[in-house]
Motif scaffolding. Structure first.
Motif, PDB file in Angstrom:
ATOM      1  N   PRO A  91      44.609  43.387  42.689  1.00 56.50           N
ATOM      2  CA  PRO A  91      44.399  41.939  42.571  1.00 56.50           C
ATOM      3  C   PRO A  91      43.004  41.614  42.043  1.00 56.50           C
ATOM      4  CG  PRO A  91      44.292  42.611  44.856  1.00 56.50           C
ATOM      5  CD  PRO A  91      44.708  43.823  44.081  1.00 56.50           C
ATOM      6  N   SER A  92      42.852  40.407  41.637  1.00 61.45           N
ATOM      7  CA  SER A  92      41.555  39.961  41.132  1.00 61.45           C
ATOM      8  C   SER A  92      40.493  40.142  42.205  1.00 61.45           C
ATOM      9  CB  SER A  92      41.662  38.483  40.735  1.00 61.45           C
ATOM     10  OG  SER A  92      40.476  38.088  40.118  1.00 61.45           O
ATOM     11  N   GLY A  93      39.355  40.673  41.844  1.00 62.58           N
ATOM     12  CA  GLY A  93      38.273  40.887  42.799  1.00 62.58           C
ATOM     13  C   GLY A  93      38.364  42.213  43.514  1.00 62.58           C
ATOM     14  N   ALA A  94      39.337  43.048  43.150  1.00 59.46           N
ATOM     15  CA  ALA A  94      39.539  44.308  43.855  1.00 59.46           C
ATOM     16  C   ALA A  94      38.481  45.332  43.482  1.00 59.46           C
ATOM     17  CB  ALA A  94      40.933  44.866  43.545  1.00 59.46           C
ATOM     18  N   GLY A  95      37.823  45.136  42.339  1.00 54.35           N
ATOM     19  CA  GLY A  95      36.798  46.091  41.924  1.00 54.35           C
ATOM     20  C   GLY A  95      37.169  46.873  40.688  1.00 54.35           C
ATOM     21  N   LYS A  96      38.190  46.438  39.973  1.00 52.59           N
ATOM     22  CA  LYS A  96      38.645  47.160  38.785  1.00 52.59           C
ATOM     23  C   LYS A  96      37.550  47.225  37.728  1.00 52.59           C
ATOM     24  CE  LYS A  96      42.062  44.242  37.987  1.00 52.59           C
ATOM     25  NZ  LYS A  96      41.901  43.267  39.089  1.00 52.59           N
ATOM     26  N   SER A  97      37.016  46.061  37.428  1.00 56.44           N
ATOM     27  CA  SER A  97      35.983  46.030  36.394  1.00 56.44           C
ATOM     28  C   SER A  97      34.790  46.874  36.811  1.00 56.44           C
ATOM     29  CB  SER A  97      35.513  44.600  36.146  1.00 56.44           C
ATOM     30  OG  SER A  97      36.576  43.831  35.680  1.00 56.44           O
ATOM     31  N   THR A  98      34.427  46.761  38.073  1.00 57.61           N
ATOM     32  CA  THR A  98      33.280  47.526  38.559  1.00 57.61           C
ATOM     33  C   THR A  98      33.518  49.012  38.345  1.00 57.61           C
ATOM     34  OG1 THR A  98      33.018  45.812  40.229  1.00 57.61           O
ATOM     35  CG2 THR A  98      31.766  47.840  40.544  1.00 57.61           C
ATOM     36  N   LYS A 152      29.389  40.541  32.643  1.00 58.94           N
ATOM     37  CA  LYS A 152      29.693  39.737  33.815  1.00 58.94           C
ATOM     38  C   LYS A 152      29.346  38.280  33.602  1.00 58.94           C
ATOM     39  CE  LYS A 152      29.248  42.819  37.660  1.00 58.94           C
ATOM     40  NZ  LYS A 152      28.353  43.051  38.798  1.00 58.94           N
ATOM     41  N   VAL A 211      32.065  46.704  47.134  1.00 64.00           N
ATOM     42  CA  VAL A 211      33.035  46.427  46.081  1.00 64.00           C
ATOM     43  C   VAL A 211      33.900  47.668  45.845  1.00 64.00           C
ATOM     44  CG1 VAL A 211      33.323  45.736  43.689  1.00 64.00           C
ATOM     45  CG2 VAL A 211      31.462  44.787  45.027  1.00 64.00           C
ATOM     46  N   TYR A 263      26.787  45.444  46.850  1.00 65.44           N
ATOM     47  CA  TYR A 263      25.710  44.526  46.467  1.00 65.44           C
ATOM     48  C   TYR A 263      24.990  44.094  47.718  1.00 65.44           C
ATOM     49  CZ  TYR A 263      27.963  44.263  41.943  1.00 65.44           C
ATOM     50  OH  TYR A 263      28.501  44.579  40.732  1.00 65.44           O
TER      51      TYR A 263
HETATM   52  N1  LIG Z   1      26.297  40.837  41.406  1.00 62.50           N
HETATM   53  C1  LIG Z   1      27.209  40.751  42.382  1.00 62.50           C
HETATM   54  N2  LIG Z   1      26.839  40.466  43.644  1.00 62.50           N
HETATM   55  C2  LIG Z   1      27.740  40.387  44.613  1.00 62.50           C
HETATM   56  N3  LIG Z   1      29.053  40.596  44.433  1.00 62.50           N
HETATM   57  C3  LIG Z   1      29.509  40.896  43.191  1.00 62.50           C
HETATM   58  C4  LIG Z   1      28.606  40.991  42.115  1.00 62.50           C
HETATM   59  N4  LIG Z   1      29.301  41.302  40.989  1.00 62.50           N
HETATM   60  C5  LIG Z   1      30.610  41.407  41.397  1.00 62.50           C
HETATM   61  N5  LIG Z   1      30.708  41.140  42.691  1.00 62.50           N
HETATM   62  C6  LIG Z   1      31.938  41.180  43.484  1.00 62.50           C
HETATM   63  O1  LIG Z   1      32.602  42.377  43.282  1.00 62.50           O
HETATM   64  C7  LIG Z   1      33.982  42.189  43.448  1.00 62.50           C
HETATM   65  C8  LIG Z   1      34.736  43.002  42.418  1.00 62.50           C
HETATM   66  O2  LIG Z   1      34.605  42.443  41.143  1.00 62.50           O
HETATM   67  P1  LIG Z   1      35.378  43.020  39.871  1.00 62.50           P
HETATM   68  O3  LIG Z   1      35.134  44.464  39.805  1.00 62.50           O
HETATM   69  O4  LIG Z   1      35.021  42.202  38.693  1.00 62.50           O
HETATM   70  O5  LIG Z   1      36.891  42.743  40.272  1.00 62.50           O
HETATM   71  P2  LIG Z   1      38.179  42.767  39.339  1.00 62.50           P
HETATM   72  O6  LIG Z   1      37.776  43.219  37.997  1.00 62.50           O
HETATM   73  O7  LIG Z   1      39.086  43.711  40.034  1.00 62.50           O
HETATM   74  O8  LIG Z   1      38.698  41.394  39.354  1.00 62.50           O
HETATM   75  C9  LIG Z   1      34.248  40.732  43.403  1.00 62.50           C
HETATM   76  O9  LIG Z   1      34.652  40.280  44.665  1.00 62.50           O
HETATM   77  C10 LIG Z   1      32.916  40.115  43.051  1.00 62.50           C
HETATM   78  O10 LIG Z   1      32.748  38.931  43.794  1.00 62.50           O
END
Ligand SMILES: Nc1ncnc2c1ncn2[C@@H]1O[C@H](COP(=O)(O)OP(=O)(O)O)[C@@H](O)[C@H]1O
Ligand SMILES: [Mg+2]
Lengths: 222, 804
Positions: free
Chosen positions: A39-46, B411, A20, A11
């Motif tokens: 862990p949370s924030g690792a990028g799984k959802s992404t 999100k 990410v 991003y």
């Molecule tokens: N629009 C965005 N702009 C900047 N950072 C983002 C945005 N969307 C997600 N992130 C960052 O991407 C990282 C990964 O998010 P996510 O894939 O949801 O993690 P997880 O599902 O593993 O908890 C997070 O640290 C989040 O802060």
């Protein structure tokens, strides 16, 4: 079925890029049951969103079946959703204005399934998930576990080849979670490819392959 | 699929009752206004088009120029139209009309006053489409003293009897034999009649009419198909020249004939002497504009509320997309929903119309009685309206809503964007600009009407009863009635005159001292007795009133008004001579009149017209002008009693005719009937526009209040006062309304200035109007938004925060 090559997602924040996902290479074959952990924030959802074509990679190449995802138009993506993919979300995302029955019916409508066939498919699914009694209730009238059950039913009703489940049990207590996982196992045995994101070890134990993400790096690919 | 969408949409409407009812009510009110105005506009545009020959019929009028001043009138003289038929082959046929004033009509012991009597040539049935129910259209009106009645009038006099062959006695001096019954004249006609009498009657009995110069009748000609009337018009000067050019030259007058297409008369012709009060094309434009804008305001409500509420639909859109729905499909779904709203609204609109149509009729003074369901275009028209409104209101929200990407929904980072908030603000300003323009317009119209009612007319109009039709009595009879009435208790004064303010009056050509013979002036004349000026409270500024004691007064004395004195350039008018062609003298001799007094200007016509030069004469026999009115000034109080006494005397005086009278002030005020109707209409529509706008504001404010509940709670916890919070919530809306005021003011100023210019005397548009408008709009906005603001502000913060 799925080939990720050097997939990177960042991003733009100010002049710096927040990474990410970093150079992910991953192959998933049909019939696999993959679990993405970290862990949370690792990028799984992404990662799941990119695989589900809901989000685009910043760099890298992604092939889904024979399609180069990067070049797909919206219409073609919609076509792929219809034919191959079912989504399950942590917060269910059922449509509040529709009854359980109608929620299940909706994906079939977009697939242009005929009315009579639609009816039998919805009934079969209701049967299979043992929620026939709930068919006229609205999502707000169901418990979390029941809602997720409907969510999964909705994801599989159109007979997708791939199910993407982002923390499907995140909002459920462990007993309900266990039921969902057993359901996934059964679906997988029937040939459906499943990719789920979770940070619960217990859930991960159901899957045949586990992928670890940390700070956007794919650290372990078993 | 459609059924599912429909079910879904209906369920959505039911679930969001507040939102839906605001939207549907707003659209319904807007549509009802729009349908109403459309029906009115279509009726205005339909005038006279029902005649089969409508496109080939032209009215002949004339422009008379004398002393450099021109006047137009829709009048011609008796020989003109026949001359056109014989002279020009393209003129196929012609019909002459002559308007008869209020006339008593008697059949047996039934007697009524009739206003709608027209004398007409028999060709009226060939040229116009007035179908006869009884009688022969080929010869019904060919003989003198024959008449054709409208169905309603025939029933009024003859009930179920067959009227053919019976006779009606008009003004107790002419017996007309009924030769036909004609269908009632449709309302959308620029002239109507109840009784048609044969024009031959006038040809035979009133020889003076056959003079080319006696321009008192109406004429319509029928042209050949595809004939350019402008070409014919260009030939008409030759006709005048040939027939009485010499005569005209002698008296320094020029006359030009012109033609008016029948179908343009109602909306575009506003001359003195029209057969009936015509419509006004400006009003057609004005109200069409209002209809469009009110509908737009309602659509804007829909757009505003739909986009404000978009978050509520975002999840649904995201999910549908993951099922493989493409955007175009979602757009179709949303537009379908707005068309459904529009459909529900139109049903409500029709209900509203049914309820309020009579009210509208009483406001406009015109009943839209046509049962609109019977109109062939009505249902298709409604469907078009439904689609148009659905598209206008639904397109933007559809594009906006369908643009949500699933990833955003997932999100949860869907904040209602700033751009959208700004877009909504622009729309709110648009709505209020329009409503405020209407409010300002209403205030200005009522200001002017108030001015018109309260301005000093130069005479005292209250407590004056007028008896018309005195011209049917001999001079001695008039005098004896006058004397008898003067003696009554409660009667202050009695006077005779040829015209009264608001009615009557004619123009004649005069040659005032100091003007050369080719500079004769066309000037209004009024004939009065010596009691008229004091009875009416008209002031003399110099000289004296007529006097019975001075013999010459009834022969050669005149009184003029200030405007006349100024026009003639006289500082001292008394003793000046005003000459006049003597109608009795063959070789154009003159009669001389001496000015004996000057009166302060008074208004003979409405304030639309400037005060014109006026020459007032006493009983001067050679004049055509005749005494027609008897004015009675009453003592204030106990008017009813006095009226009874007068009525009693009347029946002694003439037991044949019913007592006919009017009050001068009421009759004078009638001249502003159209202005008052306009005022009422603008008021009604501005109320509705404001109502629709407020509905939108209410929806929008409750939505923002809902969104800000948490923010407000936090502010309160941090110590903000309730007043402070209410102010915070009101601030943005107040700002929008203020801004709308700034846009609305110049708009209202320009439009209303144009309207005011239709009055020779009018109020100025001052700052006060706009300050008042601003205040009104502010109060409305504060009340609308304030309710929500207060409700939110007094909410216990703990409760608001607990929901998190
Ligand atoms: N629009 C965005 N702009 C900047 N950072 C983002 C945005 N969307 C997600 N992130 C960052 O991407 C990282 C990964 O998010 P996510 O894939 O949801 O993690 P997880 O599902 O593993 O908890 C997070 O640290 C989040 O802060
Ligand atoms: Mg996640």
């Amino acid at each position: 079925m799925i080939q990720l090559r050097n997939i990177t997602r960042y991003y733009a924040s100010g002049s710096l890029n927040t990474y990410v996902l970093r150079r992910i290479n991953l192959d998933i074959r049909e019939g696999e049951f993959v679990c993405v952990m970290g862990p949370s924030g690792a990028g799984k959802s992404t990662l799941l969103n990119i695989i589900g074509m809901l989000d685009d990679a910043s760099e890298g190449e992604y092939h889904f079946l024979d399609y180069n995802v990067h070049n797909l138009k919206e219409k073609q993506r919609s076509q792929l959703y219809k034919e191959y993919i079912g989504f399950v979300f942590q917060s269910y995302h059922l449509i509040d204005e529709l009854t359980v029955y109608e929620n299940l019916e909706t994906p079939l409508l977009y697939k242009k399934v005929k009315s009579s066939q639609r009816k039998s498919m919805v009934c079969d699914t209701l049967d299979r998930f043992q929620i026939v009694g709930k068919k006229d209730l609205f999502p707000s009238q169901l418990s979390g576990g029941q809602q997720q059950l409907v969510g999964i039913a909705r994801a599989i009703i159109a007979e997708p080849k791939l199910i993407l489940a982002d923390e499907p049990t995140g909002n459920l207590h462990s007993e309900e979670g266990k039921k969902i996982m057993e359901l996934f196992t059964r679906l997988n045995e029937e040939g459906v490819t499943i990719i789920q994101a979770t940070h619960s070890e217990q859930n991960a134990s159901y899957s045949k392959r586990i992928i670890y993400l940390k700070d956007g790096w794919l650290v372990d690919n078993l | 699929m459609l059924r599912n969408y429909l079910k879904f949409a209906l369920r959505n409407i039911k679930r969001n009752k507040g939102y839906s009812s605001i939207n549907i009510a707003g659209l319904a009110i807007g549509m009802a206004c729009c349908i109403l105005i459309t029906m009115w506009v279509l009726e205005e545009l339909s005038f006279d088009r029902y005649h089969e020959n409508a496109e080939r019929i032209y009215r002949v009028g004339h422009e008379l120029t004398i002393g450099g001043i021109s006047r137009t009138a829709p009048l011609v003289s008796l020989p003109m139209a026949p001359a056109m038929v014989s002279e020009y082959p393209e003129v196929v046929n012609a019909v002459r009309f002559s308007k008869s004033g209020r006339t008593s009509v008697r059949y047996g012991d039934k007697v009524f006053y009739e206003e709608g009597i027209l004398f007409a040539d028999n060709s009226v049935f060939d040229i116009f489409s007035f179908p006869l129910v009884e009688g022969d259209p080929g010869k019904a009106l060919t003989a003198p003293l024959t008449a054709v009645l409208c169905e309603t009038i025939a029933r009024k006099y003859f009930g179920d009897e067959n009227p053919i062959g019976k006779t009606l006695l008009c003004n107790d001096n002419r017996n007309f034999t009924i030769t036909g019954v004609v269908k009632d004249v449709p309302r959308n006609s620029h002239f109507t009649f109840d009784i048609l009498c044969s024009y031959e009657t006038l040809v035979k009995e009133e020889a003076w009419r056959s003079e080319w110069g006696n321009i008192v009748d109406y004429a319509y000609i029928l042209l050949e198909k595809n004939n350019d009337y402008r070409a014919l018009e260009a030939k008409l000067p030759a006709l005048i020249d040939k027939n009485f050019g010499e005569q005209l030259q002698q008296i320094g007058v020029s006359i030009k004939l012109f033609l008016q297409p029948l179908t343009s008369i109602h909306l575009n012709s506003h001359m003195m002497g029209e057969l009936a009060g015509n419509g006004n094309i400006d009003y057609v434009y004005l109200f069409s504009g209002i209809a469009v804008f009110i509908l737009l305001i309602a659509c804007v409500n829909f757009i505003n509320l739909a986009t404000a509420r978009a978050l509520g639909r975002a999840k649904e859109v995201g999910m549908r997309k993951t099922f493989g729905a493409v955007r175009s499909k979602l757009i179709r779904q949303f537009i379908g929903e707005s068309i459904l709203f529009s459909l529900l609204a139109v049903i409500l609109a029709l209900l509203l119309l049914e309820l309020f149509l009579p009210l509208f009729g009483s406001i406009t003074g015109r009943e839209l009685s046509v049962s609109f369901w019977q109109l062939p275009w009505f249902i298709p028209g409604l469907l078009v309206l439904v689609l148009l409104v659905g598209l206008a209101a639904g397109s933007y929200p559809a594009f906006y809503l369908s643009s949500f990407r699933p990833i955003k929904v997932l999100k949860g980072d869907l904040k209602s964007g700033r751009t959208n908030a700004r877009f909504r603000s622009v729309l709110v300003i648009f709505q209020f600009t329009f409503s405020i323009t209407l409010i300002a317009g209403t205030i200005i119209v009522y200001n002017q009407l108030n001015y018109v009612r309260s301005v000093d007319l130069g005479f005292q109009q209250e407590q004056v009863v007028v008896i018309p039709n005195m011209n049917r009595f001999r001079l001695s009879q008039q005098e004896s009635l006058k004397n008898e009435l003067s003696g009554l208790a409660g009667v202050v004064d009695v006077a005779l005159s040829s015209g009264v303010p608001g009615r009557g009056g004619s123009m004649q050509s005069f040659l005032p001292e100091g003007f050369s013979e080719d500079q004769s002036q066309l000037i209004a004349v009024m004939k009065i007795d010596e009691r008229y000026l004091p009875a009416m409270g008209i002031e003399l500024v110099s000289g004296r009133n007529f006097s019975k004691a001075i013999a010459t007064d009834s022969v050669e004395s005149v009184i003029i008004n200030e405007t006349a004195a100024a026009k003639f350039g006289w500082d001292e008018a008394i003793g000046k001579i005003i000459k006049q062609t003597n109608p009795e003298s063959e070789e154009g001799g003159y009669l001389s009149n001496t000015v004996i007094g000057v009166v302060k200007d008074f208004h003979l016509s409405s304030l639309h017209e400037p005060v014109e030069p006026l020459i007032i004469v006493n009983k001067y026999e050679p004049f055509l002008e005749t005494i027609r009115f008897l004015s009675i000034r009453l003592e204030p109080g106990n008017i009813r009693n006095t009226m009874d006494l007068i009525a009693n005397r009347w029946s002694n005086f003439n037991s044949n005719l019913p007592f006919d009278y009017f009050f001068l002030d009421e009759s004078f005020a009638k001249q502003y009937r159209h202005d008052e109707q306009l005022g009422n209409l603008v008021l009604s529509f501005s109320l509705l526009a404001v109502l629709i706008g407020c509905l939108g504001l209410l929806g929008l404010s409750s939505f923002t209040a809902e969104q800000r509940t948490r923010e407000i709670a936090v502010r309160k916890v941090l110590g903000a006062s309730i007043v402070g919070i209410v102010r915070l919530m009101l601030r943005e809306f107040i700002f929008l309304v203020l801004l709308a005021n700034v846009f609305a003011w110049p708009l209202a100023y320009l439009i209303m200035k144009r309207w005011l210019e239709s009055f020779a005397y009018h109020v100025d548009i001052g700052m006060g109007v706009f300050v008042l408008t601003a205040l009104i709009s502010m109060v409305i906005a504060v009340i609308t938004v304030g309710y929500q603001a207060v409700k939110t502000a007094i909410l216990n913060p703990v409760e608001a925060l607990r929901h998190e």
